[in-house]
Scaffold this motif. Structure first.
Motif, PDB file in Angstrom:
ATOM      1  N   THR A  43       0.675  -1.304  -0.031  1.00  0.00           N
ATOM      2  CA  THR A  43      -0.039   0.035   0.055  1.00  0.00           C
ATOM      3  C   THR A  43       0.954   1.233   0.094  1.00  0.00           C
ATOM      4  OG1 THR A  43      -0.343   0.135   2.472  1.00  0.00           O
ATOM      5  CG2 THR A  43      -2.115  -1.255   1.233  1.00  0.00           C
ATOM      6  N   GLY A  44       2.064   0.981   0.516  1.00  0.00           N
ATOM      7  CA  GLY A  44       2.879   2.226   0.363  1.00  0.00           C
ATOM      8  C   GLY A  44       2.861   3.197   1.848  1.00  0.00           C
ATOM      9  N   MET A  45       1.744   2.827   2.508  1.00  0.00           N
ATOM     10  CA  MET A  45       1.432   3.556   3.875  1.00  0.00           C
ATOM     11  C   MET A  45       2.328   3.183   4.989  1.00  0.00           C
ATOM     12  SD  MET A  45      -2.820   3.542   3.659  1.00  0.00           S
ATOM     13  CE  MET A  45      -3.165   5.010   4.495  1.00  0.00           C
ATOM     14  N   PRO A  46       2.889   3.944   5.452  1.00  0.00           N
ATOM     15  CA  PRO A  46       3.836   4.072   6.569  1.00  0.00           C
ATOM     16  C   PRO A  46       3.722   2.916   7.749  1.00  0.00           C
ATOM     17  CG  PRO A  46       3.118   6.270   6.620  1.00  0.00           C
ATOM     18  CD  PRO A  46       2.380   5.599   5.602  1.00  0.00           C
ATOM     19  N   VAL A  47       2.417   3.148   7.963  1.00  0.00           N
ATOM     20  CA  VAL A  47       2.193   2.394   9.496  1.00  0.00           C
ATOM     21  C   VAL A  47       1.223   1.067   9.051  1.00  0.00           C
ATOM     22  CG1 VAL A  47       1.159   2.475  11.682  1.00  0.00           C
ATOM     23  CG2 VAL A  47       2.470   4.410  10.806  1.00  0.00           C
ATOM     24  N   ARG A  80     -13.214  -0.191   6.645  1.00  0.00           N
ATOM     25  CA  ARG A  80     -14.084   0.987   7.057  1.00  0.00           C
ATOM     26  C   ARG A  80     -12.804   2.312   6.893  1.00  0.00           C
ATOM     27  NH1 ARG A  80     -19.320   1.794   6.942  1.00  0.00           N
ATOM     28  NH2 ARG A  80     -18.405   3.740   8.143  1.00  0.00           N
ATOM     29  N   LEU A  81     -12.934   3.326   6.387  1.00  0.00           N
ATOM     30  CA  LEU A  81     -11.855   4.485   6.076  1.00  0.00           C
ATOM     31  C   LEU A  81     -12.300   5.626   7.000  1.00  0.00           C
ATOM     32  CD1 LEU A  81      -9.463   5.430   4.582  1.00  0.00           C
ATOM     33  CD2 LEU A  81     -11.244   6.236   2.949  1.00  0.00           C
ATOM     34  N   ALA A  82     -11.488   6.035   7.541  1.00  0.00           N
ATOM     35  CA  ALA A  82     -11.262   7.355   8.323  1.00  0.00           C
ATOM     36  C   ALA A  82     -10.285   8.349   7.667  1.00  0.00           C
ATOM     37  CB  ALA A  82     -11.037   7.158   9.882  1.00  0.00           C
ATOM     38  N   ALA A 108      -4.216   5.696  21.429  1.00  0.00           N
ATOM     39  CA  ALA A 108      -3.227   4.911  20.882  1.00  0.00           C
ATOM     40  C   ALA A 108      -3.269   5.492  19.415  1.00  0.00           C
ATOM     41  CB  ALA A 108      -3.729   3.350  20.912  1.00  0.00           C
ATOM     42  N   ILE A 109      -4.234   5.664  18.699  1.00  0.00           N
ATOM     43  CA  ILE A 109      -4.168   6.074  17.323  1.00  0.00           C
ATOM     44  C   ILE A 109      -3.645   7.527  17.169  1.00  0.00           C
ATOM     45  CG2 ILE A 109      -5.402   6.303  15.030  1.00  0.00           C
ATOM     46  CD1 ILE A 109      -5.231   3.460  16.307  1.00  0.00           C
ATOM     47  N   LEU A 110      -4.101   8.334  17.855  1.00  0.00           N
ATOM     48  CA  LEU A 110      -3.553   9.789  17.739  1.00  0.00           C
ATOM     49  C   LEU A 110      -2.035  10.141  18.422  1.00  0.00           C
ATOM     50  CD1 LEU A 110      -7.068  11.951  18.341  1.00  0.00           C
ATOM     51  CD2 LEU A 110      -5.705  11.243  16.299  1.00  0.00           C
ATOM     52  N   GLY A 111      -2.099   8.999  19.300  1.00  0.00           N
ATOM     53  CA  GLY A 111      -0.663   9.018  19.991  1.00  0.00           C
ATOM     54  C   GLY A 111       0.206   8.731  18.972  1.00  0.00           C
ATOM     55  N   GLU A 112       0.107   8.167  18.137  1.00  0.00           N
ATOM     56  CA  GLU A 112       1.084   7.618  17.114  1.00  0.00           C
ATOM     57  C   GLU A 112       1.104   8.865  16.099  1.00  0.00           C
ATOM     58  OE1 GLU A 112       3.590   5.996  14.148  1.00  0.00           O
ATOM     59  OE2 GLU A 112       3.357   5.419  16.242  1.00  0.00           O
ATOM     60  N   GLY A 113       0.202   9.628  15.983  1.00  0.00           N
ATOM     61  CA  GLY A 113       0.221  10.789  15.204  1.00  0.00           C
ATOM     62  C   GLY A 113      -0.383  10.207  13.737  1.00  0.00           C
ATOM     63  N   ILE A 114      -1.373   9.308  13.760  1.00  0.00           N
ATOM     64  CA  ILE A 114      -2.099   8.528  12.707  1.00  0.00           C
ATOM     65  C   ILE A 114      -3.307   9.740  12.253  1.00  0.00           C
ATOM     66  CG2 ILE A 114      -3.479   6.938  11.528  1.00  0.00           C
ATOM     67  CD1 ILE A 114      -1.901   4.780  12.914  1.00  0.00           C
ATOM     68  N   ALA A 115      -3.348   9.981  10.987  1.00  0.00           N
ATOM     69  CA  ALA A 115      -4.336  11.107  10.626  1.00  0.00           C
ATOM     70  C   ALA A 115      -5.344  10.202   9.592  1.00  0.00           C
ATOM     71  CB  ALA A 115      -3.697  12.287   9.901  1.00  0.00           C
ATOM     72  N   THR A 116      -4.774   9.584   8.935  1.00  0.00           N
ATOM     73  CA  THR A 116      -5.741   8.677   7.933  1.00  0.00           C
ATOM     74  C   THR A 116      -5.582   6.983   8.293  1.00  0.00           C
ATOM     75  OG1 THR A 116      -5.769  10.289   5.938  1.00  0.00           O
ATOM     76  CG2 THR A 116      -6.159   7.919   5.489  1.00  0.00           C
ATOM     77  N   ARG A 144     -12.326 -12.908  11.412  1.00  0.00           N
ATOM     78  CA  ARG A 144     -11.290 -13.687  12.046  1.00  0.00           C
ATOM     79  C   ARG A 144     -10.281 -12.572  12.520  1.00  0.00           C
ATOM     80  NH1 ARG A 144     -10.686 -19.191  10.669  1.00  0.00           N
ATOM     81  NH2 ARG A 144      -8.560 -19.455  11.795  1.00  0.00           N
ATOM     82  N   GLY A 145     -10.113 -11.556  11.961  1.00  0.00           N
ATOM     83  CA  GLY A 145      -8.908 -10.836  12.404  1.00  0.00           C
ATOM     84  C   GLY A 145      -9.198  -9.248  11.729  1.00  0.00           C
ATOM     85  N   MET A 146      -8.200  -8.456  11.896  1.00  0.00           N
ATOM     86  CA  MET A 146      -8.276  -7.141  11.272  1.00  0.00           C
ATOM     87  C   MET A 146      -6.772  -6.568  11.061  1.00  0.00           C
ATOM     88  SD  MET A 146     -10.679  -4.788  10.687  1.00  0.00           S
ATOM     89  CE  MET A 146     -11.720  -5.576  11.663  1.00  0.00           C
ATOM     90  N   LEU A 147      -6.852  -6.166   9.747  1.00  0.00           N
ATOM     91  CA  LEU A 147      -5.450  -5.544   9.184  1.00  0.00           C
ATOM     92  C   LEU A 147      -5.828  -4.061   9.157  1.00  0.00           C
ATOM     93  CD1 LEU A 147      -4.542  -7.942   6.448  1.00  0.00           C
ATOM     94  CD2 LEU A 147      -3.594  -7.726   8.834  1.00  0.00           C
ATOM     95  N   TYR A 148      -4.833  -2.951   9.684  1.00  0.00           N
ATOM     96  CA  TYR A 148      -4.858  -1.687   9.528  1.00  0.00           C
ATOM     97  C   TYR A 148      -3.870  -1.017   8.749  1.00  0.00           C
ATOM     98  CZ  TYR A 148      -7.941  -1.754  13.814  1.00  0.00           C
ATOM     99  OH  TYR A 148      -9.043  -2.080  14.790  1.00  0.00           O
ATOM    100  N   CYS A 149      -3.949  -0.040   7.975  1.00  0.00           N
ATOM    101  CA  CYS A 149      -2.811   0.561   7.399  1.00  0.00           C
ATOM    102  C   CYS A 149      -3.194   2.321   7.775  1.00  0.00           C
ATOM    103  CB  CYS A 149      -2.377   0.481   5.978  1.00  0.00           C
ATOM    104  SG  CYS A 149      -4.031   0.431   5.026  1.00  0.00           S
ATOM    105  N   GLY A 150      -2.130   3.016   7.962  1.00  0.00           N
ATOM    106  CA  GLY A 150      -2.471   4.301   8.136  1.00  0.00           C
ATOM    107  C   GLY A 150      -1.248   5.234   7.764  1.00  0.00           C
ATOM    108  N   SER A 151      -1.538   6.535   7.765  1.00  0.00           N
ATOM    109  CA  SER A 151      -0.396   7.715   7.372  1.00  0.00           C
ATOM    110  C   SER A 151      -0.606   8.656   8.430  1.00  0.00           C
ATOM    111  CB  SER A 151      -0.663   8.071   6.000  1.00  0.00           C
ATOM    112  OG  SER A 151      -1.944   8.685   5.772  1.00  0.00           O
ATOM    113  N   TRP A 152       0.554   9.389   8.708  1.00  0.00           N
ATOM    114  CA  TRP A 152       0.698  10.465   9.584  1.00  0.00           C
ATOM    115  C   TRP A 152       0.048  11.682   9.140  1.00  0.00           C
ATOM    116  CZ3 TRP A 152       5.804   8.016   8.920  1.00  0.00           C
ATOM    117  CH2 TRP A 152       5.796   6.965  10.096  1.00  0.00           C
ATOM    118  N   ALA A 153      -0.097  11.902   7.888  1.00  0.00           N
ATOM    119  CA  ALA A 153      -0.848  12.795   7.056  1.00  0.00           C
ATOM    120  C   ALA A 153      -2.062  12.720   6.477  1.00  0.00           C
ATOM    121  CB  ALA A 153       0.443  13.542   5.921  1.00  0.00           C
TER     122      ALA A 153
END
Length: 284
Positions: free
Chosen positions: A24-28, A74-76, A92-100, A113-122
């Motif tokens: 995905t190229g997303m950093p987190v 779901r997307l924020a 947890a999420i804002l503490g990491e600085g995740i915006a998207t 059975r589980g959940m995968l997340y990917c996020g970016s700081w900007a």
């Protein structure tokens, strides 16, 4: 010698989370399995702080909890100001600085059975390519988990020689069916580690069928994987047409593999080839 089940899948989750970040190229990226109506995050890559470590997301709560019960992504785009989710996990999420943040459930046989997340700081829009790749990673993980479920189910049916010194006819036939099915499953598995583990189990199943039986006769023959697959199916009494359906091959291709195996084993019939392969320990 009992036959052990495959592990729970943490290794697959770790691989999937790493793959998610790369594709995905997303950093987190992070993820976890569902346990007791919640998801415990056990694999994380790319974070700059420890705030997500140990995060447990309850069903219906937060972005991931909602995706879990709805069994859809779901997307924020702006996590901090999103009104579509509860904000139980802002620390947890804002503490990491995740915006998207994008949450994708891993659905196996209709159950999350589980959940995968990917996020970016900007804060940034989610590109179609990014979403497609994230969904594919989740789908791949679901497939691998489904394979493990089936393998473990079949292994649970194989009697342990610790409990039964010698296998009766029905037990031996079940073992041979399990061996053939594991061969078929292994051919469809992309994960190298899982394929190697399946190979180990197949060899142990073949050895298990000889416990208490006649000694193995050494034979200087090496069958190809597909020759072994075809011969394992033939050992169950399947016709060429049935083997073709089982292995998703052309009937002519099945015939070719069978003839090649017979030639290597110096056998005039498929039944003789199966018998020789069993005596050599190549089949259960």
């Amino acid at each position: 010698m009992a036959v052990e089940a495959l592990a729970s899948g943490q290794d697959l989750l770790t691989h999937a989370v790493g793959d998610l970040a790369a594709r995905t190229g997303m950093p987190v990226a992070f993820g976890g399995f569902e346990r007791g109506n919640s998801v415990e995050v056990t694999s994380i890559v790319g974070t700059r702080t420890p705030s997500i470590s140990g995060l447990v997301v309850q069903a219906t709560r937060g972005l991931g909890g909602r995706a879990l019960v709805e069994r859809r992504p779901r997307l924020a785009l702006d996590y901090r100001s999103s009104r579509n989710i509860t904000h139980d996990y802002d620390r947890a999420i804002l503490g990491e600085g995740i915006a998207t943040l994008f949450a994708v459930p891993v659905v196996v046989s209709g159950k999350a059975r589980g959940m995968l997340y990917c996020g970016s700081w900007a804060q940034s829009p989610l590109q179609e390519n990014t979403a497609r790749n994230a969904l594919q990673v989740a789908s791949d993980l679901a497939t691998e988990l489904r394979v493990r479920d089936e393998v473990n189910r079949r292994l649970s049916l194989v009697p342990s020689p610790d409990a039964t010194p010698s296998l009766d006819v029905a037990a031996r036939e079940e073992l041979r069916e399990t061996y053939a099915e594991l061969r078929r499953i292994g051919a469809d598995v992309a994960d190298l580690g899982l394929r190697q583990r399946l190979g180990e189990i197949e060899r142990r199943l073949a050895a298990l069928s000889h416990d208490g039986a006649a000694a193995v006769e050494p034979l200087d023959v090496k069958l190809s994987p597909r020759e072994t697959d075809v011969l394992a199916c033939a050992a169950l009494g399947q016709t060429n047409a049935e083997i073709a359906v089982t292995l998703a091959l052309r009937e002519g291709t099945v015939k070719s593999y069978l003839q090649s195996a017979m030639a290597k084993l110096d056998a005039g019939t498929r039944h003789a080839a199966v018998a020789k392969a069993r005596r050599a320990g190549l089949l259960p």
